[in-house]
Design an enzyme around this catalytic site. Structure first.
Site, PDB file in Angstrom:
ATOM      1  N   TYR A 136      55.413  73.117 -48.217  1.00  0.00           N
ATOM      2  CA  TYR A 136      54.897  74.586 -47.791  1.00  0.00           C
ATOM      3  C   TYR A 136      55.550  75.346 -49.212  1.00  0.00           C
ATOM      4  O   TYR A 136      55.012  76.478 -49.110  1.00  0.00           O
ATOM      5  CB  TYR A 136      55.800  75.129 -46.875  1.00  0.00           C
ATOM      6  CG  TYR A 136      55.558  74.333 -45.381  1.00  0.00           C
ATOM      7  CD1 TYR A 136      55.145  73.334 -44.868  1.00  0.00           C
ATOM      8  CD2 TYR A 136      54.871  75.512 -44.430  1.00  0.00           C
ATOM      9  CE1 TYR A 136      55.119  72.763 -43.911  1.00  0.00           C
ATOM     10  CE2 TYR A 136      54.416  74.845 -43.406  1.00  0.00           C
ATOM     11  CZ  TYR A 136      54.418  73.730 -43.107  1.00  0.00           C
ATOM     12  OH  TYR A 136      53.778  73.417 -41.632  1.00  0.00           O
ATOM     13  N   LYS A 179      59.252  59.299 -45.543  1.00  0.00           N
ATOM     14  CA  LYS A 179      58.122  58.668 -45.954  1.00  0.00           C
ATOM     15  C   LYS A 179      59.004  57.928 -47.386  1.00  0.00           C
ATOM     16  O   LYS A 179      58.066  57.941 -48.472  1.00  0.00           O
ATOM     17  CB  LYS A 179      56.749  58.954 -46.292  1.00  0.00           C
ATOM     18  CG  LYS A 179      55.738  58.180 -46.387  1.00  0.00           C
ATOM     19  CD  LYS A 179      55.341  57.543 -45.443  1.00  0.00           C
ATOM     20  CE  LYS A 179      54.171  56.600 -45.667  1.00  0.00           C
ATOM     21  NZ  LYS A 179      53.793  55.521 -44.403  1.00  0.00           N
ATOM     22  N   ASP A 211      55.516  57.499 -39.863  1.00  0.00           N
ATOM     23  CA  ASP A 211      54.452  57.027 -38.934  1.00  0.00           C
ATOM     24  C   ASP A 211      54.864  56.321 -37.698  1.00  0.00           C
ATOM     25  O   ASP A 211      54.627  56.366 -36.757  1.00  0.00           O
ATOM     26  CB  ASP A 211      53.467  55.932 -39.776  1.00  0.00           C
ATOM     27  CG  ASP A 211      54.086  55.079 -40.829  1.00  0.00           C
ATOM     28  OD1 ASP A 211      55.409  55.030 -40.835  1.00  0.00           O
ATOM     29  OD2 ASP A 211      53.547  54.307 -41.348  1.00  0.00           O
ATOM     30  N   ASP A 235      56.796  69.782 -38.642  1.00  0.00           N
ATOM     31  CA  ASP A 235      55.703  70.581 -38.192  1.00  0.00           C
ATOM     32  C   ASP A 235      54.935  69.847 -37.202  1.00  0.00           C
ATOM     33  O   ASP A 235      54.437  70.083 -35.922  1.00  0.00           O
ATOM     34  CB  ASP A 235      54.854  71.139 -39.444  1.00  0.00           C
ATOM     35  CG  ASP A 235      53.683  72.076 -38.789  1.00  0.00           C
ATOM     36  OD1 ASP A 235      54.115  72.879 -37.666  1.00  0.00           O
ATOM     37  OD2 ASP A 235      52.727  72.200 -39.067  1.00  0.00           O
ATOM     38  N   ASP A 239      54.887  69.527 -32.461  1.00  0.00           N
ATOM     39  CA  ASP A 239      53.711  69.757 -31.637  1.00  0.00           C
ATOM     40  C   ASP A 239      53.424  68.341 -30.975  1.00  0.00           C
ATOM     41  O   ASP A 239      53.118  68.724 -29.651  1.00  0.00           O
ATOM     42  CB  ASP A 239      52.369  69.876 -32.629  1.00  0.00           C
ATOM     43  CG  ASP A 239      52.203  71.308 -32.769  1.00  0.00           C
ATOM     44  OD1 ASP A 239      53.218  72.254 -32.982  1.00  0.00           O
ATOM     45  OD2 ASP A 239      51.091  71.993 -32.693  1.00  0.00           O
TER      46      ASP A 239
HETATM   47  C1  IPM Z   1      54.855  76.476 -37.079  1.00  0.00           C
HETATM   48  C2  IPM Z   1      53.589  76.917 -37.443  1.00  0.00           C
HETATM   49  C3  IPM Z   1      53.837  77.314 -38.960  1.00  0.00           C
HETATM   50  C4  IPM Z   1      54.234  76.434 -39.867  1.00  0.00           C
HETATM   51  C5  IPM Z   1      52.580  77.936 -39.835  1.00  0.00           C
HETATM   52  C6  IPM Z   1      51.869  79.121 -39.043  1.00  0.00           C
HETATM   53  C7  IPM Z   1      52.800  78.493 -41.140  1.00  0.00           C
HETATM   54  O1  IPM Z   1      52.755  75.955 -37.546  1.00  0.00           O
HETATM   55  O2  IPM Z   1      55.913  77.345 -37.076  1.00  0.00           O
HETATM   56  O3  IPM Z   1      55.130  75.551 -36.483  1.00  0.00           O
HETATM   57  O4  IPM Z   1      53.367  75.348 -40.404  1.00  0.00           O
HETATM   58  O5  IPM Z   1      55.724  76.167 -39.958  1.00  0.00           O
HETATM   59 MN    MN Z   2      53.308  74.145 -36.216  1.00  0.00          MN
END
Ligand code: IPM
Ligand code: MN
Ligand code: NAD
Length: 341
Positions: A136, A179, A211, A235, A239
């Site tokens: 990032y 990794k 993985d 990240d 999710d």
């Molecule tokens: C999160 C989002 C952000 C990230 C984006 C919007 C920059 O996906 O907060 O999880 O990747 O950190």
């Molecule tokens: Mn995210």
């Protein structure tokens, strides 16, 4: 004690779910002062920038920041500035290096999850995601039309400080994800975390390749306590892990820096352009984020708990948004929480 909160609703469903969080906060804590600012695409439309100096200054002088979400498909992905940049800048400039994302499936949502309850029962993990390094924030300097480079950089100091957060909050175990079989940053990560682990002999340390971790999250969710990871892996894995709770719309988060720096409290989800403006977004991630703000940002655990148990009650009553298999809109879901308070 009164506290000054900077509210950054942002884009898409951000303002919708932040309104819900504010409605709830106004009931449990009547002494909070809110100051709203634009961020993301909303700020670009008004001021030509995803985060103004004025908004940033307000954030850095606040007691805590309550953030919605950023992201607006009408801005090009290759712009010099873009909506997501406002969030990236906030995290970087406030040096908010530890992003905490708790994943605890609720019995009240057992039927909303793609997993059987017997598989989920007992799952209670905290993802600690490093937030100021890795891909990032590395250089992008050599990119051209036919070749793109994203640099991933980590320093031992960056690994050390976030690993300390993970070990401090762990109850029994830290699973550190990397990794290291391929990446230099992975090896640095593993060495750094191992070193920090020596200071916490009561906490078990397990290293896991990313993985495998993606698979184990689904296969054995109960086996995790704290899952510690670098920026991009965290990240993605968060999710994924959100689905253990039934929906990404249930996952709150707190982005913390050193003591004295205001925390940024943000649901883990994005601006959800596919459902924005329709009043159907699940406000629970934002409401639970407000609870995290009260507990971790303002040291007000009683009010945080009041919100969390109201969320439980509202879900137990059967009110559900569409992502959870229900029919309630954002308003109705919020009303159910307010009624339970
Ligand atoms: C999160 C989002 C952000 C990230 C984006 C919007 C920059 O996906 O907060 O999880 O990747 O950190
Ligand atoms: Mn995210
Ligand atoms: P997203 O998280 O916005 O949405 C992913 C899916 O989950 C969509 O189908 C969406 O409808 C659903 N969803 C998310 N939150 C929900 C909620 N509260 N209630 C019901 N359903 C919900 O991810 P995306 O679609 O990949 O990204 C959209 C935009 O958001 C992009 O511009 C991205 O950069 C941005 N984004 C921002 C943040 C943030 O501000 N922290 C986080 C992730 C993505």
């Amino acid at each position: 004690m009164s506290a000054r909160i900077v509210v950054l609703p942002g884009d898409g469903i951000g303002p919708e779910v932040i309104n819900s969080a504010l409605d709830v906060l106004n009931v449990v804590a009547d002494d909070l002062e809110f100051e709203k600012h634009l961020v993301g695409g909303a700020s670009m439309r008004a001021f030509g920038r995803s985060l103004t100096d004025e908004a940033f200054a307000a954030c850095s002088e606040s007691d805590a920041i309550l953030f919605g979400s950023v992201g607006d498909p009408s801005f090009p992905l290759d712009g010099a500035d873009k909506p997501e940049e406002g969030l990236r800048r906030l995290r970087f400039e406030l040096d908010l290096y530890a992003n905490l994302r708790p994943v605890k499936p609720r019995l009240s949502l057992a039927d909303a999850s793609p997993f059987r309850w017997e598989h989920l029962d007992g799952t209670d993990m905290l993802i600690v995601r490093e937030l100021t390094g890795g891909l990032y924030f590395g250089g992008k300097h050599e990119s051209s039309e036919h070749r793109a480079i994203d640099e991933s950089v980590y320093t031992t100091a960056q690994v050390d400080r976030v690993a300390r957060v993970a070990f401090r909050v762990a109850r029994r175990k830290v699973t550190s994800v990397d990794k290291a079989n391929i990446l230099e940053t992975g090896r640095l990560w593993r060495t750094g975390v191992t070193k920090v682990g020596e200071d916490f002999p009561d906490v078990e340390l397990v290293h896991m390749l990313v993985d495998n971790a993606a698979m184990q999250l689904i296969a054995n969710p109960r086996s995790f306590d704290v899952l510690l990871t670098e920026n991009l892996f965290g990240d993605i894995l968060s999710d994924e892990a959100s689905m253990l709770t039934g929906s990404l719309g249930m996952l709150p988060s707190a982005s913390l820096g050193d003591p004295g720096v205001p925390g940024l409290f943000e649901p883990s989800h994005g601006s959800a352009p596919d459902i924005a403006g329709r009043g159907v977004a699940n406000p629970m991630a934002a409401i639970l984020t407000a609870a995290m703000m009260l507990r971790m940002g303002l040291n007000r655990p009683d009010e945080a708990e009041a919100i969390e148990s109201a969320v439980d009650k509202a879900l137990t009553s059967g009110t559900r948004t569409r992502d959870l298999g229900g029919i309630a809109g954002t308003q109705e879901m919020t009303q159910a929480v307010l009624a339970a308070l």
